[in-house]
Design a protein around this motif. Sequence first.
Motif, PDB file in Angstrom:
ATOM      1  N   LEU A  58       6.573 -51.181   0.236  1.00 37.21           N
ATOM      2  CA  LEU A  58       6.442 -50.081  -0.731  1.00 37.21           C
ATOM      3  C   LEU A  58       5.439 -50.451  -1.822  1.00 37.21           C
ATOM      4  O   LEU A  58       4.972 -51.598  -1.905  1.00 37.21           O
ATOM      5  CB  LEU A  58       7.819 -49.767  -1.344  1.00 37.21           C
ATOM      6  CG  LEU A  58       8.921 -49.428  -0.332  1.00 37.21           C
ATOM      7  CD1 LEU A  58      10.240 -49.162  -1.055  1.00 37.21           C
ATOM      8  CD2 LEU A  58       8.538 -48.240   0.530  1.00 37.21           C
ATOM      9  N   ASP A  60       5.798 -51.150  -4.851  1.00 36.16           N
ATOM     10  CA  ASP A  60       6.201 -52.253  -5.735  1.00 36.16           C
ATOM     11  C   ASP A  60       6.379 -53.569  -4.970  1.00 36.16           C
ATOM     12  O   ASP A  60       6.859 -54.551  -5.537  1.00 36.16           O
ATOM     13  CB  ASP A  60       7.496 -51.894  -6.474  1.00 36.16           C
ATOM     14  CG  ASP A  60       8.671 -51.701  -5.515  1.00 36.16           C
ATOM     15  OD1 ASP A  60       8.484 -51.848  -4.286  1.00 36.16           O
ATOM     16  OD2 ASP A  60       9.783 -51.407  -5.985  1.00 36.16           O
ATOM     17  N   ALA A  62       8.408 -54.139  -2.447  1.00 34.59           N
ATOM     18  CA  ALA A  62       9.680 -54.226  -1.709  1.00 34.59           C
ATOM     19  C   ALA A  62       9.434 -53.885  -0.245  1.00 34.59           C
ATOM     20  O   ALA A  62       8.658 -52.981   0.060  1.00 34.59           O
ATOM     21  CB  ALA A  62      10.705 -53.271  -2.312  1.00 34.59           C
ATOM     22  N   ARG A  63      10.089 -54.632   0.646  1.00 28.46           N
ATOM     23  CA  ARG A  63       9.910 -54.402   2.081  1.00 28.46           C
ATOM     24  C   ARG A  63      11.151 -53.740   2.666  1.00 28.46           C
ATOM     25  O   ARG A  63      12.267 -54.130   2.358  1.00 28.46           O
ATOM     26  CB  ARG A  63       9.641 -55.728   2.792  1.00 28.46           C
ATOM     27  CG  ARG A  63       8.367 -56.383   2.331  1.00 28.46           C
ATOM     28  CD  ARG A  63       7.984 -57.553   3.226  1.00 28.46           C
ATOM     29  NE  ARG A  63       6.796 -58.201   2.690  1.00 28.46           N
ATOM     30  CZ  ARG A  63       6.799 -59.334   1.970  1.00 28.46           C
ATOM     31  NH1 ARG A  63       7.929 -59.958   1.722  1.00 28.46           N
ATOM     32  NH2 ARG A  63       5.664 -59.838   1.516  1.00 28.46           N
ATOM     33  N   VAL A  64      10.938 -52.762   3.522  1.00 27.12           N
ATOM     34  CA  VAL A  64      12.044 -52.044   4.145  1.00 27.12           C
ATOM     35  C   VAL A  64      11.885 -52.103   5.658  1.00 27.12           C
ATOM     36  O   VAL A  64      10.784 -51.905   6.185  1.00 27.12           O
ATOM     37  CB  VAL A  64      12.096 -50.566   3.680  1.00 27.12           C
ATOM     38  CG1 VAL A  64      13.305 -49.863   4.284  1.00 27.12           C
ATOM     39  CG2 VAL A  64      12.153 -50.486   2.155  1.00 27.12           C
ATOM     40  N   HIS A  73      14.800 -43.073   3.865  1.00 27.84           N
ATOM     41  CA  HIS A  73      14.239 -43.425   2.556  1.00 27.84           C
ATOM     42  C   HIS A  73      13.164 -42.415   2.136  1.00 27.84           C
ATOM     43  O   HIS A  73      13.195 -41.901   1.021  1.00 27.84           O
ATOM     44  CB  HIS A  73      13.646 -44.836   2.602  1.00 27.84           C
ATOM     45  CG  HIS A  73      13.164 -45.313   1.274  1.00 27.84           C
ATOM     46  ND1 HIS A  73      14.015 -45.868   0.342  1.00 27.84           N
ATOM     47  CD2 HIS A  73      11.934 -45.296   0.696  1.00 27.84           C
ATOM     48  CE1 HIS A  73      13.320 -46.177  -0.744  1.00 27.84           C
ATOM     49  NE2 HIS A  73      12.054 -45.842  -0.554  1.00 27.84           N
TER      50      HIS A  73
ATOM     51  N   GLY B  85      17.999 -43.933  -3.081  1.00 26.48           N
ATOM     52  CA  GLY B  85      16.960 -44.799  -3.612  1.00 26.48           C
ATOM     53  C   GLY B  85      17.036 -46.126  -2.877  1.00 26.48           C
ATOM     54  O   GLY B  85      17.793 -46.265  -1.909  1.00 26.48           O
ATOM     55  N   LEU B  86      16.274 -47.110  -3.347  1.00 27.00           N
ATOM     56  CA  LEU B  86      16.221 -48.378  -2.622  1.00 27.00           C
ATOM     57  C   LEU B  86      17.598 -49.045  -2.432  1.00 27.00           C
ATOM     58  O   LEU B  86      17.865 -49.575  -1.354  1.00 27.00           O
ATOM     59  CB  LEU B  86      15.231 -49.339  -3.301  1.00 27.00           C
ATOM     60  CG  LEU B  86      14.810 -50.545  -2.459  1.00 27.00           C
ATOM     61  CD1 LEU B  86      14.193 -50.140  -1.116  1.00 27.00           C
ATOM     62  CD2 LEU B  86      13.830 -51.438  -3.247  1.00 27.00           C
ATOM     63  N   THR B  89      19.079 -47.454   0.523  1.00 26.89           N
ATOM     64  CA  THR B  89      18.286 -47.790   1.714  1.00 26.89           C
ATOM     65  C   THR B  89      18.634 -49.186   2.216  1.00 26.89           C
ATOM     66  O   THR B  89      18.730 -49.428   3.424  1.00 26.89           O
ATOM     67  CB  THR B  89      16.782 -47.684   1.389  1.00 26.89           C
ATOM     68  OG1 THR B  89      16.500 -46.332   1.012  1.00 26.89           O
ATOM     69  CG2 THR B  89      15.923 -48.072   2.585  1.00 26.89           C
ATOM     70  N   ARG B  90      18.844 -50.122   1.288  1.00 32.00           N
ATOM     71  CA  ARG B  90      19.233 -51.483   1.672  1.00 32.00           C
ATOM     72  C   ARG B  90      20.530 -51.483   2.483  1.00 32.00           C
ATOM     73  O   ARG B  90      20.686 -52.242   3.441  1.00 32.00           O
ATOM     74  CB  ARG B  90      19.405 -52.363   0.432  1.00 32.00           C
ATOM     75  CG  ARG B  90      18.100 -52.685  -0.282  1.00 32.00           C
ATOM     76  CD  ARG B  90      17.425 -53.884   0.361  1.00 32.00           C
ATOM     77  NE  ARG B  90      16.133 -54.163  -0.226  1.00 32.00           N
ATOM     78  CZ  ARG B  90      14.953 -53.936   0.384  1.00 32.00           C
ATOM     79  NH1 ARG B  90      14.910 -53.421   1.601  1.00 32.00           N
ATOM     80  NH2 ARG B  90      13.833 -54.244  -0.216  1.00 32.00           N
ATOM     81  N   GLU B  93      19.705 -50.200   5.979  1.00 33.05           N
ATOM     82  CA  GLU B  93      19.025 -51.216   6.792  1.00 33.05           C
ATOM     83  C   GLU B  93      20.069 -52.071   7.527  1.00 33.05           C
ATOM     84  O   GLU B  93      19.963 -52.316   8.724  1.00 33.05           O
ATOM     85  CB  GLU B  93      18.202 -52.155   5.903  1.00 33.05           C
ATOM     86  CG  GLU B  93      16.911 -51.594   5.381  1.00 33.05           C
ATOM     87  CD  GLU B  93      16.165 -52.642   4.567  1.00 33.05           C
ATOM     88  OE1 GLU B  93      16.586 -52.947   3.442  1.00 33.05           O
ATOM     89  OE2 GLU B  93      15.168 -53.176   5.087  1.00 33.05           O
TER      90      GLU B  93
END
Lengths: 204, 204
Positions: A58, A60, A62-64, A73, B85-86, B89-90, B93
């Motif tokens: 992303l 910033d 951050a990896r998804v 997301h 939001g992230l 999403t985490r 995952e």
Amino acid sequence: MVTVYGSTPSGNCWKVRQILELTQTPYRWVETDSNAGATRTAEFLAMNPNGKVPLVELDDGARVTESNAILAHFAEKTSWLPPPGLPRTRVFEWLFFEQYSHEPYVAAARNWIRYLKAKERYADRFPEIWQRGHRALAVMELRLKSHPWLTDAGMTIADIALFAYTDVAAEGEFDLAPYPGICHWLDRLRSYPRMRPLSAASAG
Amino acid sequence: MVTVYGSTPSGNCWKVRQILELTQTPYRWVETDSNAGATRTAEFLAMNPNGKVPLVELDDGARVTESNAILAHFAEKTSWLPPPGLPRTRVFEWLFFEQYSHEPYVAAARNWIRYLKAKERYADRFPEIWQRGHRALAVMELRLKSHPWLTDAGMTIADIALFAYTDVAAEGEFDLAPYPGICHWLDRLRSYPRMRPLSAASAG
């Protein structure tokens, strides 16, 4: 800008490209060939210890990971992911169905036949792979023979996720003729605005 | 009242029981033995065409499938599922990781050995099953060796989902000794309020 590490022929990676196209999110694509070992290098494993694409970085940093988590997301607050409650739950039912009951068979057959050229090597596995793949397709047909989309919320990321490998199921020697509902749904998705089917990208 | 169709030894079904216990949701449990064919009857397939448990019937009669979709449904608006939001999403995952990279190996080994007594029948499959299961455990260990929970949002449904079969991995002949981070995390979860581990239910 968003960076996508992905393999162009992969349906899981295609999902990411597609949601970024739909949401008009600018992105950079880094071709990463998992069949050639590019996801098992020390450098890649430092980014995703599970050694898989797609992987998204992303703005910033951050990896998804996980294609369907990435779909959700980027679809948040759009019409492709309904608000929390039963309509959203229906979308996630199909997303988990895709990863557990569909992808391991429909995608695996295609990868083994078309990309790994390993139809003989895995000859003993194919009867089960095809049987389970057809079972998943039959579950989809039961819904799609009488509804335009997988859930009642219109076109959502559930349709995008299942379109990925169903659209190229023939490459895994799945005949879709017995599934007219699926065939009409594929047509609807192929002509949906901003859709760029994997079948078009991988042909030729 | 919520009705759960589930098989007591199943980790996927255990997840549903556990989130209902945590959220103090009253429910009725209908024992449904998939290994004995109870999910392949015409009556059951009419409720879930994919022929799997868990299956939940909500107060209004709507039926929900897919254990991780059910977890998210009941965890909505609780601390076990962070807002969109992230952070959310985490969680997803890990939920998709669980169904794609962990459950098909860690759960399959246990089911084949302990419930189907088919260790010899699947002898040629076990090396791959164990190798991939250990790869998933190593990915978890990388996180848990230095963090209390799988995401930074505290204990979430990601921890519940992965606790299910990791807690009974030994029944699939996975040795967890090389994973001290996982072992401490299992201890934290076992002593979490209102947790009723599958290992306690399936022992004896």
